[in-house]
Design an enzyme around this catalytic site. Structure first.
Site, PDB file in Angstrom:
ATOM      1  N   PRO A 197       0.695  -1.061   0.121  1.00 43.08           N
ATOM      2  CA  PRO A 197       0.005   0.065  -0.132  1.00 43.08           C
ATOM      3  C   PRO A 197       0.673   1.254  -0.009  1.00 43.08           C
ATOM      4  O   PRO A 197       1.737   1.451   0.818  1.00 43.08           O
ATOM      5  CB  PRO A 197      -0.782  -0.168   1.272  1.00 43.08           C
ATOM      6  CG  PRO A 197      -0.048  -0.894   2.250  1.00 43.08           C
ATOM      7  CD  PRO A 197       0.763  -2.056   1.310  1.00 43.08           C
ATOM      8  N   TRP A 244       9.678  -2.981   3.208  1.00 38.57           N
ATOM      9  CA  TRP A 244       8.264  -3.839   2.844  1.00 38.57           C
ATOM     10  C   TRP A 244       8.711  -5.192   2.629  1.00 38.57           C
ATOM     11  O   TRP A 244       8.312  -6.287   3.381  1.00 38.57           O
ATOM     12  CB  TRP A 244       7.667  -3.315   1.911  1.00 38.57           C
ATOM     13  CG  TRP A 244       6.265  -3.832   1.705  1.00 38.57           C
ATOM     14  CD1 TRP A 244       5.305  -3.888   2.642  1.00 38.57           C
ATOM     15  CD2 TRP A 244       5.503  -4.301   0.666  1.00 38.57           C
ATOM     16  NE1 TRP A 244       4.110  -4.372   2.552  1.00 38.57           N
ATOM     17  CE2 TRP A 244       4.324  -4.846   1.245  1.00 38.57           C
ATOM     18  CE3 TRP A 244       5.913  -4.697  -0.533  1.00 38.57           C
ATOM     19  CZ2 TRP A 244       3.370  -5.507   0.451  1.00 38.57           C
ATOM     20  CZ3 TRP A 244       5.028  -5.504  -1.218  1.00 38.57           C
ATOM     21  CH2 TRP A 244       3.782  -5.925  -0.579  1.00 38.57           C
TER      22      TRP A 244
END
Ligand SMILES: [Zn+2]
Ligand SMILES: [Zn+2]
Length: 986
Positions: free
Chosen positions: A42, A580
């Site tokens: 995201p 991430w």
């Protein structure tokens, strides 16, 4: 600005996709039991999309489209990273406040409500860009990390880790932002290189050794000093020790005419005393000899004295080097990583001198109290100078970390925080990495393995407001901690649940601060009150939880999630290897003892043309919207997927290269399509009639099949660079060789040429569809028949037709094109224009083809009348290359010259027809004027041929013409013009 024609075409295609719900159909039409699982990292909801996002959007669009065509069902749901510092800094600006004190005075409720209201402010701009770049994604139905369901799943995850005993509270030296008043992670700071080179004043400080101390066989007098060095003078008041290397050699040095004695590493004497006349008094001291010697503190700190711990003495430590400074390291326990470790091992006093905003507190010397460290540095240096404790000052440039969000200089600060114990799972992290397919693959055992090997424990707490609250409750009396893993558990354990959340459904419950802070538990040990710890969760815990949290797992969608784990594919830029990608791997390992993803594509970073970071304020890059409007999104997509950025290298964004993709790729696709269009009204059987294929067609189909084979192979291996290269080289051969050499066959409406064109173009559109979805959709709309799906993106990936693969014909065509190239270079060497026919050519290659089709191609292409034996050439010029030899006849006779002139004139007239936008059937009147009689005679003689070939009504002499076209013939110049009126013969 005016939009480019392809850009306009693309916008039409977008409308078509929307109207026909092509994206939805492309998902729904594929079987549910054949998922290709794509996880989308995201993005922060609070920034505007830039080239980096465009790049990752293209990547995240390409593979889902590809695997859809290969029969997989690829769900694509957008997500928003809503929490954390980026939005918090914006909220502070919006509310006109700064710092935690003001936030809390105004109320956390207002602060978080404002954050919630503004976090999705930019979604429209995102949607516009994501749409326009052609990315298929469920945008409206996005998941958000601030949803209660999402946050509850994050709690569940933390509880799993807690129950495994892998979360602890501890004090560590962390990078700390004094403005945001929170630790920030090294990963965040390194991600977008928030280290900057800064020039600062470093100081050499004199620490006066107490007199009458023995070291080696010497004794200190009243004027012996340890010489230390620091780049952060603000830490000096916190000094409690000096570190030396046990095995490092030290010297005692005196400046001529000065009584003071300075002790420093022998290796650094010359550098430190540069330009001074000195006398070395002792040079046989080891660091270990100095161990334990006391010195006078720079500042008497009562809290240090009263702590009862030994302070202000020399100690040995293994982090001391002689690379810079003096080999004597000033140690302020709380404000440095090495310092803290040494402090712990020696039990040095740990007295904080700063408050949470990095202002000196009440323990600090009076003149510093209440001052911000950076503002106080000058005063500290001045004070020490006045007390003659500064040996010298020196400008020093070093790389210094800044807050990735607010750009304040960070400090190192030993603060209390919550950690996940990475050391205990490190071996498993490294083991599971073996299951991941990295692209490019050198990352697997290079950068990523290194990140795993050196990973510190994960600080999962932030001292902030707008994020998932850490679900830890601590007993105010005995310190017992409980971790809550769900709303149900909260309800069960809280003593005042109804007071805070009574009567609310999951969706209505707000788990954010300050509401959750009101919840109290009862201590199972001592029955006292347990209150939530003040920290919130590091946002990387949230984004790494997306595989399950978007499904509200395990509270809902249990089966759905389990079928979708691990993911097949993720992709982001290289800095995410330590962010991430890393955190996803940790969470996958911790919760499911498995990898979170099977394939990971890592891109590089897009920089400006001159290699700088793209910067809005510097305007060092072209606006992406301008690029899309002037070249089309497909050009940008192809350019990016074809570039080194897809091999995790830096791409210097370059409009010239982009234009080349436009000209050499996108234009060629469209040229072929336009050519197809000219003959699209003719009805013919599209099915290839294999027995009728010419050598040229066989060659193209062989090239096509190999291109399908290789492109499939490269895309299966996540290699877009080589896949796009394949396509580029095929479309070039298709357009500039097959099509060019087939024009006459089309004029004769030769069936095999038409069939080959439609078959090859349609297949080419399919294998290029994931990369350039617009252009290929445009082509598909022209070529699809009743049995085909309405969009290329609903079609099945073409299979390789092995029967077309013909190694020999490809080899022969290679030779042929080499011969042609050599022939052309002989022509240009002899100044023979291509339109001038030549008598003969010789080459030493036997094509062994039926009907001499390939030889015919050479003669056509080189505009030569016949192939002859080498000895039959009267005035030869030849060239050898490898095993090939090509010789041309350079002599021109009158007949050849006349033919050449005729070609020139006809070509000139065709050019004029084109400029007048005439179609093949349009008849036009043309005029000419001549330079001399010879030209006149030539025109008279060939008038009927010219009239016919250039489709002219009449062709007459006319003396006064405005701006005629000049044509050079072997006899002299000729001037041409066509009239503006035309009639249509058809
Ligand atoms: Zn900050
Ligand atoms: Zn208790």
């Amino acid at each position: 600005m005016e939009k480019n024609k392809y850009a306009q075409q693309e916008e039409e295609t977008l409308k078509f996709w929307k109207k026909e719900r092509i994206f939805e159909k492309s998902v729904e039409e594929r079987p549910k039991n054949a998922p290709y699982v794509f996880y989308d990292g995201p993005p922060f909801a609070t920034g505007l999309p830039h080239y980096g996002h465009i790049l990752s959007s293209v990547l995240k669009d390409l593979y889902p489209r590809y695997f859809t065509m290969k029969g997989k069902r690829v769900r694509r749901r957008w997500g928003w990273d809503c929490h954390g510092l980026p939005v918090e800094t914006l909220v502070e600006k919006k509310l006109g406040i700064s710092g935690k004190k003001q936030i809390e005075e105004n109320g956390i409720e207002l602060f978080n409500q404002t954050a919630r209201d503004m976090v999705l402010n930019y979604t429209d701009q995102w949607q516009e860009m994501v749409d326009r770049i052609g990315r298929f994604v469920e945008f409206k139905n996005s998941y958000k990390t601030m949803d209660t369901t999402y946050m509850e799943s994050v709690w569940w995850a933390l509880k799993q880790v807690w129950d495994k005993g892998l979360i602890y509270e501890g004090r560590k030296v962390l990078m700390y932002c004094p403005r945001c008043e929170t630790p920030v992670s090294n990963a965040e700071v390194s991600m977008d290189n928030n280290y900057k080179d800064v020039e600062e004043e470093s100081v050499y400080i004199k620490f006066k050794l107490k007199p009458n101390q023995k070291f080696k066989n010497y004794e200190t007098k009243d004027s012996a000093y340890m010489l230390a060095w620091t780049t952060t003078p603000w830490t000096l008041p916190a000094n409690v020790a000096l570190a030396v290397g046990a095995d490092i050699d030290y010297s005692a040095v005196r400046i001529m005419g000065v009584a003071e004695l300075y002790i420093l590493a022998s290796k650094l004497v010359e550098k430190v005393f540069k330009g001074k006349e000195i006398e070395i008094i002792h040079e046989d001291i080891k660091g270990s000899d100095l161990d334990g010697m006391f010195y006078e503190p720079l500042y008497e700190i009562p809290a240090v004295t009263n702590s009862g711990n030994k302070a202000w003495y020399v100690a040995t430590a293994d982090f001391v080097t002689t690379k810079e400074g003096t080999g004597v390291v000033h140690t302020a326990v709380i404000y440095g990583e090495d310092d803290y470790a040494l402090g712990l091992s020696l039990d040095l006093p740990q007295i904080p001198l700063l408050d949470s905003a990095a202002k000196y507190n009440k323990e600090a010397p009076g003149f510093l109290q209440g001052k911000y460290i950076k503002d106080a540095e000058e005063e500290i240096v001045l004070d020490l100078e006045n007390r003659k404790l500064i040996f010298k000052k020196e400008k020093f440039t070093h790389s210094y970390p800044f807050c990735w969000r607010c750009d304040s200089p960070l400090i190192y600060n030993a603060i209390s925080a919550w950690f996940i114990d990475i050391q205990k799972i490190k071996d498993r992290l490294i083991e599971l990495n073996e299951k991941i397919n990295w692209y490019p693959d050198n990352l697997k055992h290079g950068r990523f393995l290194n990140i795993l090997q050196t990973a510190p424990d994960w600080n999962i707490s932030r001292n902030r407001y707008w994020a998932t609250a850490l679900p830890f409750f601590k007993c105010i009396k005995c310190g017992q901690v409980e971790c809550v893993g769900s709303i149900a558990e909260l309800k069960e354990k809280a003593t005042n649940y109804d007071e805070v959340y009574g009567g609310k459904t999951t969706d209505q419950i707000d788990l954010h601060r300050p509401y959750i802070d009101k919840i109290k538990l009862k201590c199972p040990e001592c029955s006292s009150i347990m209150a939530r710890v003040p920290e919130v969760v590091d946002c990387w815990v949230e984004s790494a939880s997306m595989p399950f949290a978007e499904f509200h797992y395990p509270f809902e969608n249990k089966e759905t999630f389990e079928k979708r784990f691990p993911g097949h594919f993720i992709g982001e830029y290289i800095a995410q290897t330590r962010a991430w990608f890393y955190y996803m791997h940790v969470i996958g390992t911790l919760l499911f003892d498995d990898v979170a993803y099977l394939n990971v594509v890592t891109t590089g970073t897009i920089l400006s043309e001159s290699g700088e970071k793209l910067s809005k304020s510097k305007q060092n890059y072209p606006d992406p919207w301008n690029i899309i409007n002037s070249f089309g999104a497909d050009t940008l997509r192809f350019y990016l997927m074809n570039s080194v950025v897809m091999q995790a290298d830096n791409l210097f964004f370059n409009e010239k290269d982009l234009r080349e993709i436009y000209n050499k790729v996108i234009n060629l696709f469209n040229n072929i399509t336009n050519f197809y269009d000219i003959y699209s009204d003719i009805k013919y059987d599209r099915k290839l009639n294999l027995s009728q294929l010419s050598s040229l067609d066989k060659w193209l189909l062989s090239r096509l099949s190999n291109t399908v084979k290789n492109t499939t192979n490269f895309l299966d291996n996540y290699d877009t660079v080589r896949a796009t290269r394949e396509i580029r080289s095929f479309v070039e051969d298709f357009s500039t060789w097959w099509l060019r050499r087939s024009r006459d066959r089309f004029q004769n409406q030769e069936l095999s040429a038409m069939q080959t064109l439609s078959f090859a173009l349609k297949t080419l559109a399919q294998i290029s569809a994931p990369i350039i979805p617009f252009t290929t959709e445009y082509i598909w709309q022209k070529l699809k028949d009743e049995k085909d799906p309405i969009s290329v993106h609903l079609s099945d990936w073409p299979k390789v037709d092995e029967k077309f693969i013909d190694v020999e014909i490809e080899e022969r065509m290679d030779k042929l094109r080499q011969i042609v190239e050599m022939g052309h270079s002989l022509r240009s060497k002899n100044s023979l224009r291509v339109r001038q026919p030549l008598k003969s050519v010789y080459f030493n290659y036997d094509f062994k083809d039926e009907g001499n089709q390939l030889e015919g191609l050479i003669l056509d292409e080189l505009n030569v009348e016949e192939k002859v034996g080498e000895k039959n050439i009267k005035k030869p010029d030849g060239l050898e290359g490898g095993e090939l030899k090509v010789v041309i006849e350079t002599e021109l006779d009158a007949d050849l010259l006349e033919k050449g002139d005729l070609r020139e004139v006809i070509r000139g007239l065709q050019l004029l027809r084109k400029q007048a936008l005439l179609k093949p059937g349009d008849m036009v009147t043309a005029f000419y004027r001549v330079e001399n009689d010879a030209v006149d005679k030539f025109v008279e003689k060939n008038k009927s041929v010219i009239t016919k070939e250039a489709a002219l009504e009449t062709f007459n002499l006319k003396e006064d013409m405005e701006e005629p076209l000049e044509v050079k013939t072997s006899r002299g110049k000729l001037y041409l013009k066509v009239s503006e009126n035309s009639t249509n013969k058809n």
